[in-house]
Design an enzyme around this catalytic site. Structure first.
Site, short mmCIF file in Angstrom:
data_model
loop_
_atom_site.label_atom_id
_atom_site.label_comp_id
_atom_site.label_asym_id
_atom_site.label_seq_id
_atom_site.Cartn_x
_atom_site.Cartn_y
_atom_site.Cartn_z
CD GLU A 150 43.37 45.72 35.85
OE1 GLU A 150 43.45 46.89 35.87
OE2 GLU A 150 42.64 44.92 34.93
CD GLU A 252 39.39 40.09 36.08
OE1 GLU A 252 38.87 40.91 34.96
OE2 GLU A 252 39.77 40.67 37.15
C1 GLA Z 1 39.45 44.29 35.20
C2 GLA Z 1 39.13 44.08 36.55
C3 GLA Z 1 37.72 43.68 36.73
C4 GLA Z 1 36.74 44.06 35.79
C5 GLA Z 1 37.13 44.12 34.40
C6 GLA Z 1 35.85 44.56 33.82
O1 GLA Z 1 39.72 43.22 34.51
O2 GLA Z 1 40.26 43.42 37.23
O3 GLA Z 1 37.43 43.94 38.26
O4 GLA Z 1 36.65 45.70 36.05
O5 GLA Z 1 38.44 44.94 33.92
O6 GLA Z 1 34.70 43.96 34.01
#
Ligand code: GLA
Length: 486
Positions: A150, A252
């Site tokens: 990020e 994710e």
């Molecule tokens: C972001 C992070 C993850 C997690 C999500 C919420 O995407 O990369 O590690 O913290 O937020 O689960």
């Protein structure tokens, strides 16, 4: 039905879980049945792997090389190692869930921020210790690492950016990770909103230097999506990254239900969204895009960080949701397609194979198996998965059952006439073969049958030993330096 089995020809299928769930029979049962890749949602984040208390207690000792600890991830890595499951390490460099003291002199937030030079050392040593520990203790288990998470999203609002005064920490993080990671540990940049054109351009620019240096392998699209998102757009964005040479993973994935409608309607829309996304991914993979893993961000709705929006494939009681059933139905088609291609490739190999060295009976059995497979592959045959699997097993069995001709039976036309001047470059004919042990072993599959050695046979023992030692040393060097030989 098992997602990891149905999509196994295309990519790994993962989930994220805290270790606690792997200790519960019900959750572990579901996880091990469905997934072959695991990510720790929180246990590998800097707030857990960095031992900030030790750093604060002994700031001089840890000034350049921060204290680390592995108690939060070790049980999951042990589980993965024991069960042959792959692990995604998430995440090394992130603006969130990272102790602020890491960026301060003497690990004291009331003092000054450290210089970029000292921060580079802390960064390098943090990465070094973690990657080396993983490789030493769990070799081959960690297949992907989110080296930077990020950074594009956080922008200048990050301790990393403030400490370096620019984005150079991204390139450095990949440089260090590349320096310490073994070849089979792929280095990823991971972020959300990755299908937006402006984010995409930003990410590509931020990674350019590290990419050109060969330090970054892949891009993780977090894929926190909603059922109303356009899944074609999502996968089209993936293709743009992939075309630049990045290995791609969905890291994710969760798809929240729409806000309105009955639960049945919401779940039906969610199922359609999951199906659209996976259909696009499978198609892209068939087209050759390098997609290696898809991780669903939670085991069941109640464990999701967006639990109120029910974004996962299983209900809290672990019962399947329509989204799971949709992925199974699509996965069955996808697996059938993959098996057809696989069988076709096997048939092609068999037809190209030189069978003259085997007995006619054993070749006839192989020919029968290949012909049966060709009938299944014929236009309009519509074979089932079970028929295809059986056809592959039959060909493999027939291939393993090939019996080499004994020397007497072999076609004499193919061997040098004993009256000819022997050509030293040619493999000795059967009659001249001084070593009966060197004739093909009938128990071995044809591709395992050793060729008689051309170099070894006449080489003096001492020379052979020197040769072997050199080869072993060379192999060792290649092994150690493998990451840098790419
Ligand atoms: C972001 C992070 C993850 C997690 C999500 C919420 O995407 O990369 O590690 O913290 O937020 O689960």
């Amino acid at each position: 039905a098992s997602l990891k089995d149905l999509y196994g020809d295309y990519f790994l299928i993962g989930t994220c879980t805290p270790y606690a769930l792997l200790r519960s029979e019900d959750y572990e049962g579901l996880i091990s049945q469905q997934y072959n890749s695991l990510t720790s949602e929180n246990e590998a984040k800097p707030e857990n792997l960095l031992d900030i208390n030790a750093c604060i207690a002994e700031p001089e000792k840890y000034n350049e090389s921060p204290a680390v600890k592995f108690d939060t991830i070790e049980p999951t890595l042990q589980y993965c190692q024991k069960n042959g499951v792959k692990y995604r390490l998430h995440a090394l460099v992130w603006h969130s869930q990272t102790p602020t003291a890491l960026f301060y002199e003497n690990y004291d937030t009331s003092g000054n921020r450290v210089s970029p030079e000292l921060m580079s050392k802390r960064l390098e040593n943090y990465i070094k210790q973690i990657l080396e520990w993983c490789e030493e203790n769990y070799p081959g288990v960690v297949y992907a690492v989110d080296v930077v998470n990020e950074a594009a999203s956080a922008g200048q609002n990050s301790e990393w950016y403030r400490t370096f005064g620019d984005y150079s920490f991204i390139t450095k993080a990949f440089e260090y990770a590349d320096k310490y990671a073994p070849e089979d540990m792929k280095l990823f940049y991971n972020d959300y909103g990755m299908a937006s054109a402006s984010k995409q351009q930003n990410v590509i620019n931020l990674l350019r230097e590290a990419k050109e240096a060969g330090w970054v392998d892949g891009i993780g699209m977090q894929s926190h999506l909603s059922a109303t998102d356009n899944m074609d757009n999502h996968v089209n964005a993936l293709k743009i990254y992939a075309d630049l040479g990045y290995e791609m993973q969905l890291t994710e994935l969760d798809i929240t239900v729409p806000w309105s409608g009955t639960e049945e309607e919401k779940f039906a829309q969610q199922a359609t969204a999951y199906e659209n996304l996976f259909r696009n991914l499978v198609e892209a993979k068939k087209q050759g895009y390098n997609i290696t893993s898809v991780t669903i961000w939670g085991v069941a709705d109640n464990f999701s960080w967006k639990n109120s929006q029910l974004p996962i494939l299983f209900n809290a009681d672990l019962s399947k949701k329509p989204a799971f059933d949709a992925l199974v139905a699509l996965g069955e088609e996808a697996k059938l397609d993959a098996t057809v291609s696989n069988l076709q490739a096997i048939v092609n190999d068999m037809e190209a194979m030189d069978t003259t060295m085997y007995t006619s009976d054993s070749v006839a059995a192989l020919t029968d198996a290949v012909n049966a497979a060709k009938a299944l592959l014929a236009e309009g045959a519509n074979p089932t998965q079970a028929q295809l699997d059986q056809a592959i097993a039959d060909i493999e069995a027939a291939q393993a059952g090939l019996v080499p001709n004994t020397p007497e039976e072999e076609n004499p036309g193919e061997n040098p006439d004993p009256g000819d001047t022997p050509n030293p470059d040619e493999t000795p004919g059967p009659d001249e073969n001084p070593n009966p042990d060197a004739s093909p072993d009938p128990d071995k599959a044809p591709d395992q049958v050793e060729e008689p050695s051309k170099t070894g046979d006449n080489m003096p023992l001492a020379a052979l030993t020197v040769f072997s030692v050199c080869a072993a040393v060379a192999a060792g060097v290649v092994f150690v330096k493998k990451r840098h030989l790419r």
